[in-house]
Design a protein around this motif. Structure first.
Motif, PDB file in Angstrom:
ATOM      1  N   GLY A 241       0.767  -1.290   0.089  1.00  0.00           N
ATOM      2  CA  GLY A 241       0.022   0.083  -0.122  1.00  0.00           C
ATOM      3  C   GLY A 241       0.893   1.358  -0.094  1.00  0.00           C
ATOM      4  O   GLY A 241       0.670   2.108  -0.616  1.00  0.00           O
ATOM      5  N   GLN A 242       1.935   1.167   0.738  1.00  0.00           N
ATOM      6  CA  GLN A 242       2.839   2.442   0.765  1.00  0.00           C
ATOM      7  C   GLN A 242       3.541   2.685  -0.452  1.00  0.00           C
ATOM      8  O   GLN A 242       3.493   3.718  -1.138  1.00  0.00           O
ATOM      9  N   THR A 243       3.944   1.604  -1.192  1.00  0.00           N
ATOM     10  CA  THR A 243       4.920   1.826  -2.338  1.00  0.00           C
ATOM     11  C   THR A 243       3.640   1.930  -3.359  1.00  0.00           C
ATOM     12  O   THR A 243       3.922   3.098  -4.501  1.00  0.00           O
ATOM     13  N   LEU A 244       2.404   1.374  -3.313  1.00  0.00           N
ATOM     14  CA  LEU A 244       1.438   1.983  -4.386  1.00  0.00           C
ATOM     15  C   LEU A 244       0.894   3.231  -4.387  1.00  0.00           C
ATOM     16  O   LEU A 244       0.752   3.944  -5.426  1.00  0.00           O
ATOM     17  N   TYR A 245       0.873   3.635  -2.962  1.00  0.00           N
ATOM     18  CA  TYR A 245       0.540   5.312  -3.022  1.00  0.00           C
ATOM     19  C   TYR A 245       1.540   5.987  -3.392  1.00  0.00           C
ATOM     20  O   TYR A 245       0.929   7.062  -4.053  1.00  0.00           O
ATOM     21  N   GLU A 246       2.956   5.922  -3.344  1.00  0.00           N
ATOM     22  CA  GLU A 246       4.095   6.783  -3.595  1.00  0.00           C
ATOM     23  C   GLU A 246       4.045   6.619  -5.380  1.00  0.00           C
ATOM     24  O   GLU A 246       4.308   7.782  -5.954  1.00  0.00           O
ATOM     25  N   THR A 247       3.719   5.603  -5.761  1.00  0.00           N
ATOM     26  CA  THR A 247       3.760   5.370  -7.434  1.00  0.00           C
ATOM     27  C   THR A 247       2.696   5.908  -7.682  1.00  0.00           C
ATOM     28  O   THR A 247       2.716   6.936  -8.779  1.00  0.00           O
ATOM     29  N   ALA A 248       1.441   6.004  -7.316  1.00  0.00           N
ATOM     30  CA  ALA A 248       0.514   6.591  -8.063  1.00  0.00           C
ATOM     31  C   ALA A 248       0.306   8.191  -7.926  1.00  0.00           C
ATOM     32  O   ALA A 248       0.144   8.704  -8.940  1.00  0.00           O
ATOM     33  N   ILE A 249       0.669   8.593  -6.791  1.00  0.00           N
ATOM     34  CA  ILE A 249       0.968   9.988  -6.671  1.00  0.00           C
ATOM     35  C   ILE A 249       1.727  10.572  -7.439  1.00  0.00           C
ATOM     36  O   ILE A 249       1.496  11.664  -8.451  1.00  0.00           O
TER      37      ILE A 249
ATOM     38  N   GLY B 190      10.833   4.013 -10.050  1.00  0.00           N
ATOM     39  CA  GLY B 190      11.133   5.247  -9.295  1.00  0.00           C
ATOM     40  C   GLY B 190      10.759   5.124  -7.768  1.00  0.00           C
ATOM     41  O   GLY B 190      11.513   5.841  -7.000  1.00  0.00           O
ATOM     42  N   ALA B 191       9.390   4.742  -7.464  1.00  0.00           N
ATOM     43  CA  ALA B 191       9.266   4.310  -6.097  1.00  0.00           C
ATOM     44  C   ALA B 191      10.169   3.589  -5.188  1.00  0.00           C
ATOM     45  O   ALA B 191      10.631   4.017  -4.253  1.00  0.00           O
ATOM     46  N   VAL B 192      10.679   2.547  -5.893  1.00  0.00           N
ATOM     47  CA  VAL B 192      11.685   1.743  -5.383  1.00  0.00           C
ATOM     48  C   VAL B 192      13.030   2.324  -4.989  1.00  0.00           C
ATOM     49  O   VAL B 192      13.616   2.307  -4.205  1.00  0.00           O
ATOM     50  N   ILE B 193      13.539   3.208  -6.188  1.00  0.00           N
ATOM     51  CA  ILE B 193      14.605   3.674  -5.920  1.00  0.00           C
ATOM     52  C   ILE B 193      14.644   4.914  -4.719  1.00  0.00           C
ATOM     53  O   ILE B 193      15.449   5.258  -4.033  1.00  0.00           O
TER      54      ILE B 193
ATOM     55  N   SER C 168      11.784   7.350   4.631  1.00  0.00           N
ATOM     56  CA  SER C 168      11.253   7.354   6.302  1.00  0.00           C
ATOM     57  C   SER C 168      10.220   6.278   6.537  1.00  0.00           C
ATOM     58  O   SER C 168      10.144   6.188   7.717  1.00  0.00           O
ATOM     59  N   LYS C 169       9.657   5.864   5.547  1.00  0.00           N
ATOM     60  CA  LYS C 169       8.591   4.825   5.946  1.00  0.00           C
ATOM     61  C   LYS C 169       8.872   3.435   5.132  1.00  0.00           C
ATOM     62  O   LYS C 169       9.652   3.637   3.798  1.00  0.00           O
ATOM     63  N   GLN C 170       8.667   2.475   5.583  1.00  0.00           N
ATOM     64  CA  GLN C 170       9.108   1.187   4.840  1.00  0.00           C
ATOM     65  C   GLN C 170       8.153   0.920   3.655  1.00  0.00           C
ATOM     66  O   GLN C 170       6.851   1.012   3.963  1.00  0.00           O
ATOM     67  N   GLY C 171       8.611   0.442   2.563  1.00  0.00           N
ATOM     68  CA  GLY C 171       7.817   0.085   1.399  1.00  0.00           C
ATOM     69  C   GLY C 171       8.420  -1.426   0.920  1.00  0.00           C
ATOM     70  O   GLY C 171       9.300  -1.904   1.814  1.00  0.00           O
ATOM     71  N   LEU C 172       7.948  -1.731  -0.166  1.00  0.00           N
ATOM     72  CA  LEU C 172       8.549  -2.727  -0.959  1.00  0.00           C
ATOM     73  C   LEU C 172       9.890  -2.593  -1.303  1.00  0.00           C
ATOM     74  O   LEU C 172      10.666  -3.739  -1.043  1.00  0.00           O
ATOM     75  N   GLY C 173      10.410  -1.633  -1.427  1.00  0.00           N
ATOM     76  CA  GLY C 173      11.899  -1.301  -1.830  1.00  0.00           C
ATOM     77  C   GLY C 173      12.607  -1.664  -0.614  1.00  0.00           C
ATOM     78  O   GLY C 173      13.650  -2.340  -0.704  1.00  0.00           O
ATOM     79  N   THR C 174      12.206  -1.291   0.562  1.00  0.00           N
ATOM     80  CA  THR C 174      13.123  -1.177   1.612  1.00  0.00           C
ATOM     81  C   THR C 174      13.200  -2.919   2.232  1.00  0.00           C
ATOM     82  O   THR C 174      13.959  -3.387   2.656  1.00  0.00           O
ATOM     83  N   TYR C 175      11.630  -3.418   1.989  1.00  0.00           N
ATOM     84  CA  TYR C 175      11.526  -4.897   2.462  1.00  0.00           C
ATOM     85  C   TYR C 175      12.567  -5.487   1.564  1.00  0.00           C
ATOM     86  O   TYR C 175      13.252  -6.759   1.928  1.00  0.00           O
ATOM     87  N   LEU C 176      12.609  -5.290   0.267  1.00  0.00           N
ATOM     88  CA  LEU C 176      13.450  -5.956  -0.700  1.00  0.00           C
ATOM     89  C   LEU C 176      15.143  -6.008  -0.316  1.00  0.00           C
ATOM     90  O   LEU C 176      15.696  -6.778  -0.336  1.00  0.00           O
TER      91      LEU C 176
ATOM     92  N   VAL D 201       3.478  -6.979 -10.420  1.00  0.00           N
ATOM     93  CA  VAL D 201       1.900  -6.885 -10.074  1.00  0.00           C
ATOM     94  C   VAL D 201       1.536  -5.430 -10.233  1.00  0.00           C
ATOM     95  O   VAL D 201       0.837  -5.053 -11.023  1.00  0.00           O
ATOM     96  N   ILE D 202       2.119  -4.632  -9.386  1.00  0.00           N
ATOM     97  CA  ILE D 202       1.954  -3.228  -9.505  1.00  0.00           C
ATOM     98  C   ILE D 202       2.161  -2.494 -10.778  1.00  0.00           C
ATOM     99  O   ILE D 202       1.364  -1.806 -11.453  1.00  0.00           O
ATOM    100  N   GLY D 203       3.422  -2.924 -11.499  1.00  0.00           N
ATOM    101  CA  GLY D 203       3.833  -2.400 -12.718  1.00  0.00           C
ATOM    102  C   GLY D 203       2.891  -2.794 -13.903  1.00  0.00           C
ATOM    103  O   GLY D 203       2.619  -1.806 -14.695  1.00  0.00           O
ATOM    104  N   VAL D 204       2.627  -4.118 -14.005  1.00  0.00           N
ATOM    105  CA  VAL D 204       1.871  -4.689 -14.952  1.00  0.00           C
ATOM    106  C   VAL D 204       0.314  -3.898 -14.872  1.00  0.00           C
ATOM    107  O   VAL D 204      -0.571  -3.559 -15.699  1.00  0.00           O
ATOM    108  N   GLY D 205      -0.172  -4.151 -13.484  1.00  0.00           N
ATOM    109  CA  GLY D 205      -1.580  -3.493 -13.191  1.00  0.00           C
ATOM    110  C   GLY D 205      -1.659  -2.315 -13.618  1.00  0.00           C
ATOM    111  O   GLY D 205      -2.613  -1.632 -14.230  1.00  0.00           O
TER     112      GLY D 205
END
Length: 273
Positions: free
Chosen positions: A62-70, A194-197, A204-212, A233-237
């Protein structure tokens, strides 16, 4: 309407088949290579890890998706407006285009460090990085669309009494909708990168990038692949969502008659053939 959505269902089905083939190829690679699970886990193990850790991964997703969408919306909006300004005012295009090209020549990872110094660790650097990736393909494609407008159509619109604003709305703007969606689809596939980078460099908040990164440091290979699956899934979706919006917004591509808003005639024009 049904015909249009039926025609659009074909590409979606192809995407599903392609994803299945990728999973099958992944499993075959595991069998043929004989590599241990800590190097290449089988798809079943990756999906099992995903489901077992879903309560945590859902929050990170949800955090990564939020950053990506905005960031995507900001980048697409800036790119579209900038392209329209550059297409209408040649001086702006000559001044801005070199700066845009130079900006894209700088590695995005190198840009992340100054952004952290300026804006600190937080949401802003991540949004800027995503927007930075998205806006350039939108600008280039919309400019190409505006440049490819048929000059005879422009002359005809003016002869029929269309002013500059109405000619732009009726002729130029529809001509760049197709290229716009081409840029939006390209941006949709790269926005999550871009969100992962951004999470790697300015989080300051964990997302899939930090989990990776954490899973990789802990040699949790199955967790790494589970995060990769979610990012995919986020990219293809995102791509498919933009594609579906393109189908809705460009109905004239699948029918012979023009949409109602394009059937404009100047006041007092004759309707006779």
């Amino acid at each position: 309407m049904n015909t249009r959505f039926g025609a659009a269902a074909g590409p979606f089905l192809i995407w599903v088949v392609a994803m299945v083939l990728i999973l099958v190829g992944w499993q075959l690679l595991v069998w043929v290579s004989g590599l241990p699970a800590y190097v290449i886990p089988p798809p079943a193990l990756a999906f099992s890890t995903l489901f077992d850790n879903w309560p945590r991964l859902s929050v990170l997703t949800g955090q990564t998706l939020y950053e990506t969408a905005i960031g995507y919306v900001i980048g697409a909006a800036i790119g579209f407006v900038l392209a329209l300004a550059m297409g209408q005012i040649r001086v702006v295009q000559r001044l801005v285009m070199p700066a845009l090209i130079i900006s894209q020549a700088v590695p995005i990872v190198a840009i992340a460090a100054p952004l952290v110094i300026i804006f600190g660790f937080g949401l802003m650097p991540k949004l800027i990085i995503v927007a930075w990736i998205v806006f350039f393909p939108v600008v280039v494609n919309v400019l190409d669309g505006l440049a490819s407008v048929d000059r005879d159509m422009l002359n005809l619109a003016r002869l029929m009494g269309g002013g500059s604003l109405r000619t732009f709305a009726i002729v130029k703007l529809p001509a760049c909708i197709g290229p716009l969606f081409s840029g939006l689809k390209i941006g949709a596939t790269y926005a999550v990168t871009g969100a992962v980078i951004g999470e790697w460099t300015a989080s300051s908040k964990q997302g899939l990038g930090t989990y990776l990164l954490t899973a990789n440091a802990q040699m949790n290979t199955a967790g790494v692949y589970a995060a990769m699956l979610l990012l995919t899934v986020i990219g293809v979706g995102s791509f498919l969502l933009v594609f579906g919006l393109e189908v809705l917004m460009t109905p004239w591509r699948s029918r012979s008659t023009a949409p109602a808003w394009a059937q404009w005639k100047p006041a007092g024009a004759s309707t006779a053939a």
